[in-house]
Enzyme design. Sequence first.
Site, short mmCIF file in Angstrom:
data_model
loop_
_atom_site.label_atom_id
_atom_site.label_comp_id
_atom_site.label_asym_id
_atom_site.label_seq_id
_atom_site.Cartn_x
_atom_site.Cartn_y
_atom_site.Cartn_z
N THR A 153 0.82 -1.21 0.00
CA THR A 153 0.00 0.00 0.00
C THR A 153 0.86 1.27 0.00
O THR A 153 1.90 1.32 0.65
CB THR A 153 -0.92 0.00 1.24
OG1 THR A 153 -1.80 -1.11 1.15
CG2 THR A 153 -1.73 1.28 1.33
N GLY A 158 -4.34 2.19 -2.22
CA GLY A 158 -4.45 1.00 -1.38
C GLY A 158 -5.09 -0.13 -2.16
O GLY A 158 -4.42 -0.98 -2.72
N SER A 159 -6.42 -0.11 -2.23
CA SER A 159 -7.13 -1.17 -2.94
C SER A 159 -6.79 -1.19 -4.42
O SER A 159 -6.70 -2.25 -5.03
CB SER A 159 -8.64 -0.98 -2.76
OG SER A 159 -9.00 -1.07 -1.39
N ARG A 350 -30.29 -8.87 22.12
CA ARG A 350 -29.09 -8.09 21.84
C ARG A 350 -27.84 -8.97 21.81
O ARG A 350 -26.86 -8.62 21.13
CB ARG A 350 -28.91 -7.00 22.89
CG ARG A 350 -29.97 -5.92 22.84
CD ARG A 350 -29.90 -5.02 24.06
NE ARG A 350 -28.71 -4.18 24.06
CZ ARG A 350 -28.33 -3.43 25.10
NH1 ARG A 350 -29.05 -3.47 26.23
NH2 ARG A 350 -27.26 -2.69 25.02
N GLY A 423 -22.49 0.81 32.14
CA GLY A 423 -21.36 1.70 32.42
C GLY A 423 -20.08 0.94 32.71
O GLY A 423 -18.99 1.37 32.31
N GLU A 446 -6.33 -6.07 5.00
CA GLU A 446 -6.44 -7.05 3.91
C GLU A 446 -7.53 -6.68 2.91
O GLU A 446 -8.14 -7.53 2.28
CB GLU A 446 -6.71 -8.45 4.47
CG GLU A 446 -5.56 -9.02 5.26
CD GLU A 446 -4.26 -9.06 4.47
OE1 GLU A 446 -4.30 -9.44 3.30
OE2 GLU A 446 -3.22 -8.70 5.03
#
Length: 692
Positions: A153, A158-159, A350, A423, A446
């Site tokens: 890179t 990059g890509s 969740r 919290g 990657e």
Amino acid sequence: MGDMVYFLEDFKPGPLDVYRKKASFSWKEMAVTIENPKMLRFKHSIWKTLSADPLFARSHGDMSFEEYRNITMDRVLKLLDYNLLPEEKMFDDPNLSSAFTIALQQYDGSLAAKRSILIDFFTNAIRGLGTARHYDVLEAAAAGKIFGCVAITEVSHGSNTRGLRTTATYDSTSQNFILNTPDFLAAKCWPGNLGQTATQACVCAKLYTEDGECHGLANLLVPIRDPKTMLPFPGVIISDLGPKIGLNGLDNGLLMFENYSVSRESLLNKTGDVTPDGKFVSPKKFQDPTKRFGASLGNLSAARAGLIPMIAQLMCDALTIAVRYSCIRRQFGHDSEELPVIEYQTQQYRLIPHLAAAYVVKYFGHSIFERYVDFLFKSFSEPDKDTVKMMGTEIHILSSAAKPLASWLARDAVQEARECCGGHGYLKLSGIGTLRNDNDANLTHEGDNHVLIQQTSNWLLNIWTNKSAKSSLGQTPLNALSFLKEHDNISRMKFTAKTITDATNPELILRKYKWLVCKILESTHRKYNSLLHETKNSFTSKNESQIYYAKTLSIVFIEHYILEHFWLKLCNASGLSMDIRRILVKIFSLYGLWSLEKHLTIFYQWGYMNGPEDADLIHASVLHLCKELKEEAVALVDAIAPPDFVLNSVLGTSDGEVYKHLQNALLQTPGVFDRYKNWASISKRLSTASKL
């Protein structure tokens, strides 16, 4: 089973026993079902070694940026001394390399990344792209006598690797390559270990011969630091990238060259070479620059297959913390009794679908890496090269979609785990924040997810367009699209489930996914062709069909493949107890339906579902499975959790003594009882204010 699980220690009695006793299966049996016993045993042996060494002692306290860098490198060197994975052992079973990296990642992501890049990634590049003349460098790197990095890179590319601008120009007079970086935008950017520790770099550059002709991208082994002084050689400019969001034990850097010479033999010449007099030569099968380019980058992208099981385990660790804590934390309830928050439907919804996803992706991650290892061996020995090539293509396509899906699932799972711990989950002591920050790199590591996933949709569209390829779908090595031969029948299917039993049937879930893939593939192809007719531009047409529906096409394709792979494992596995099989079927169904929920709009849009009762049944089935698996949740995370020493979370300890560990950790943190250093200035201000 006793011989298989002897290394798994029983948990100490504690508050989590309430839920452990409700489980309908053995967590130890599940542990060696969802993961290869040999690999799991190897991981535990690594953790045992680390836990006995003071250098690897755990702490929740903050280290400075420099301290973290230093101790990470010290730990890498100690691992080299331990030699826990000798080269001959790794070659005997390459899967041990993945297990080793995952074990280190669970202990500390920076340590795993640093060691893996220094040793594995660098040596794999040499093995994949080099020849016999590079064996000495390979042996030195494997022995830890040189430290490597892989520099692909650049700052502005990059890509789009075809846009890389670093040059390597051959000079026949000196028989050297001259490396140059045109400007800062072409600086090599992000290589791990480059910032401070690498002595060699595998550099990807455009190769030029003296006649000015560019022969595409090539990779060269480039000495970048003097091992005696650890300073860059003249002509090499190296800069550290500094602090990042996470993984700060790993030194990422920038690299530039100014007329820097390296020998002709530095070229990794499996796909192409330059003769002493300056002629470029290439084996017949790599004479096409496109094939040479693909082979070059393909060998360097192998890490993607190993990244998926690492991401899955990161999910497992975060969910272990959140589930165990949710079974201890009490809030509200009927009458005067407060209930553990896991008893609430909201908390179940969740967490538990994410837990099911972690199981399914974890199995797939190990499987895809094993397939990649199998592909490597076959590429050297299999006489049918076309089949091997097809297998390599399928692995590339699957991993190009699976890495984005896995890292997005992990992103959401870790964040949900953090919030489900309230919290206290925001405390560094919880361990979840570190997991969240470390996973953040996986969203671009990657390959950027949104760019990477287009490779899968492009392949699917090419298959759909190419009738000859379509006719041979059932013959591909990994059977990724064999069901497309039944496209016409699949497209006529409708939603038929009437009960929760129907809706949770694995075969019917897979049938829904096959319908999704067929419909979205057909629609995306139609959209692309319509745009192509209007614009006469393939690039624009692909670009403007991503949201409707090329991106979704890749996602549903890989969701289907992962689920089908998991289902086939269940159907073909011998020796599974009925208890384990029953739980794994529920996990399959929950992940499948929970994922299908995200695509309900498409089901209605194209007439697969009719009235609201169809969607209601899907929702009800998901909640039903969440409630049933709630009783099994602690045992499920016990089966995928590392030891407390590795997990390093006061909220996720295996004994369930959350508040005792929280108290001890908070009160033992250095400086928590100290007075504010500038207390005098505050006191003076307050004293003055009190006189007014």
